[in-house]
Design a protein around this motif. Structure first.
Motif, PDB file in Angstrom:
ATOM      1  N   LYS A  36       0.803  -1.032   0.201  1.00 35.25           N
ATOM      2  CA  LYS A  36       0.264   0.442   0.188  1.00 35.25           C
ATOM      3  C   LYS A  36       0.646   1.024   0.260  1.00 35.25           C
ATOM      4  N   LYS A  37       1.838   1.486   0.059  1.00 36.91           N
ATOM      5  CA  LYS A  37       2.938   1.967   0.149  1.00 36.91           C
ATOM      6  C   LYS A  37       4.233   1.994  -0.430  1.00 36.91           C
ATOM      7  N   TYR A  38       4.678   1.233  -0.703  1.00 32.91           N
ATOM      8  CA  TYR A  38       6.428   0.827  -1.217  1.00 32.91           C
ATOM      9  C   TYR A  38       5.559  -0.300  -3.355  1.00 32.91           C
ATOM     10  N   LYS A  39       5.956   0.312  -3.938  1.00 30.41           N
ATOM     11  CA  LYS A  39       6.285  -1.016  -5.445  1.00 30.41           C
ATOM     12  C   LYS A  39       7.454  -1.322  -5.461  1.00 30.41           C
ATOM     13  N   ASP A  40       7.650  -2.284  -6.403  1.00 30.38           N
ATOM     14  CA  ASP A  40       8.358  -2.784  -7.469  1.00 30.38           C
ATOM     15  C   ASP A  40       9.509  -2.856  -5.956  1.00 30.38           C
ATOM     16  N   LYS A  41      10.862  -2.282  -7.099  1.00 27.08           N
ATOM     17  CA  LYS A  41      12.328  -3.125  -5.666  1.00 27.08           C
ATOM     18  C   LYS A  41      11.847  -2.561  -4.523  1.00 27.08           C
ATOM     19  N   GLU A  42      11.709  -0.976  -4.537  1.00 27.53           N
ATOM     20  CA  GLU A  42      11.629  -0.740  -2.994  1.00 27.53           C
ATOM     21  C   GLU A  42      10.610  -1.223  -2.698  1.00 27.53           C
ATOM     22  N   LEU A  43       9.704  -2.038  -2.527  1.00 22.83           N
ATOM     23  CA  LEU A  43       8.563  -2.959  -1.622  1.00 22.83           C
ATOM     24  C   LEU A  43       9.316  -3.903  -1.795  1.00 22.83           C
ATOM     25  N   GLU A  44      10.193  -4.901  -2.119  1.00 18.43           N
ATOM     26  CA  GLU A  44      10.886  -5.950  -2.738  1.00 18.43           C
ATOM     27  C   GLU A  44      11.966  -5.951  -1.101  1.00 18.43           C
ATOM     28  N   TYR A  45      12.641  -5.000  -1.560  1.00 23.55           N
ATOM     29  CA  TYR A  45      13.861  -4.606  -0.182  1.00 23.55           C
ATOM     30  C   TYR A  45      13.384  -3.817   1.697  1.00 23.55           C
ATOM     31  N   GLN A  46      11.821  -3.718   1.455  1.00 26.46           N
ATOM     32  CA  GLN A  46      11.409  -3.008   2.555  1.00 26.46           C
ATOM     33  C   GLN A  46      10.801  -4.855   3.069  1.00 26.46           C
ATOM     34  N   LEU A  47      10.328  -5.344   2.326  1.00 28.36           N
ATOM     35  CA  LEU A  47       9.827  -7.295   2.674  1.00 28.36           C
ATOM     36  C   LEU A  47      11.036  -7.769   3.176  1.00 28.36           C
ATOM     37  N   VAL A  48      12.005  -7.443   2.671  1.00 27.71           N
ATOM     38  CA  VAL A  48      13.347  -8.370   3.039  1.00 27.71           C
ATOM     39  C   VAL A  48      13.589  -8.428   4.237  1.00 27.71           C
TER      40      VAL A  48
END
Length: 255
Positions: A223-235
């Protein structure tokens, strides 16, 4: 005054009825000690002595009931006497009588305590040792009876406890769960090396735990991040929760 009548009551008690109408409810121990019979002359001084002995045996019998629930340490008896505000004179006499009759035996207490805790509780040798020291049991006695417990008995008992803990886990990563289990059972008195060894032997990777955590985080972070930034935050979040790189990489491949 004289004893006019002796009436048997409940719980080994007797009611002494005097010719003047006075009564005294006492114990069979007092009757035997003073060889009380009908028509026995009772002076005021002797009556006071009977009353004092009756009070003593009321306290003594109360302590006996306390002991009958389970074996007690000498310290527990002393604490019980103090809690019930029993005089030092009576307390000393009660302790001496109990020890003489074998009702207080800290060596027997120590052995029973260790076996009960080892087989019927979740606590280990180190905590048992500390608890017995608090009971003021001699260090050498504690160590002697603890040494009688085979290491395999402790290992097998802890094995079952940790197995249950792992099976109850539906939330934590392997590393976090291991930390929690080690911390908990260290506090319970087991050796760190034994806890760690058993955990490593028992633990099986549960992909559903990281799967659920990954999905939950992804729904929230997307809901806040997309693509690579989302993956980074997830990891990053999964690392913080104690999941390992290989676990994260494996779950990412499945999405």
């Amino acid at each position: 005054m004289k004893i006019k009548k002796i009436q048997k009551q409940k719980d080994n008690k007797y009611k002494l009825i005097m010719d003047g109408g006075d009564t005294l409810i006492t114990y069979d121990d007092v009757i035997l000690k003073h060889q009380l019979l009908y028509n026995k002359d009772i002076s005021n001084e002797f009556y006071s002595e009977l009353s004092k002995d009756t009070l003593y045996y009321s306290f003594y019998n109360k302590v006996l009931k306390f002991i009958q629930k389970r074996i007690r340490s000498k310290k527990e008896i002393i604490d019980y006497l103090e809690k019930n505000n029993i005089s030092d004179e009576f307390s000393s006499k009660i302790i001496d009588t109990l020890m003489k009759n074998g009702f207080i035996n800290d060596e027997k207490f120590c052995k029973a305590y260790i076996y009960d805790k080892i087989y019927l509780s979740s606590i280990g040798p180190n905590k048992i040792y500390k608890e017995l020291i608090e009971h003021r049991i001699d260090d050498s006695i504690i160590k002697r009876y603890l040494d009688e417990i085979d290491d395999d008995v402790i290992y097998n008992h802890l094995y079952k406890l940790i197995d249950k803990k792992i099976k109850q886990n539906h939330k934590y990563s392997r590393s976090i769960l291991k930390q929690k289990i080690i911390s908990y059972y260290l506090e319970q008195g087991y050796l760190k090396e034994m806890i760690s060894l058993i955990f490593d032997e028992l633990y099986e990777e549960d992909i559903t735990i990281i799967d659920k955590e990954y999905r939950k985080l992804k729904d929230k972070l997307s809901k806040k991040y997309k693509d690579k930034e989302l993956e980074y935050q997830l990891v990053s979040k999964l690392y913080q929760k104690g999941f390992l790189k290989e676990e994260i990489d494996k779950i990412k491949e499945s999405f």
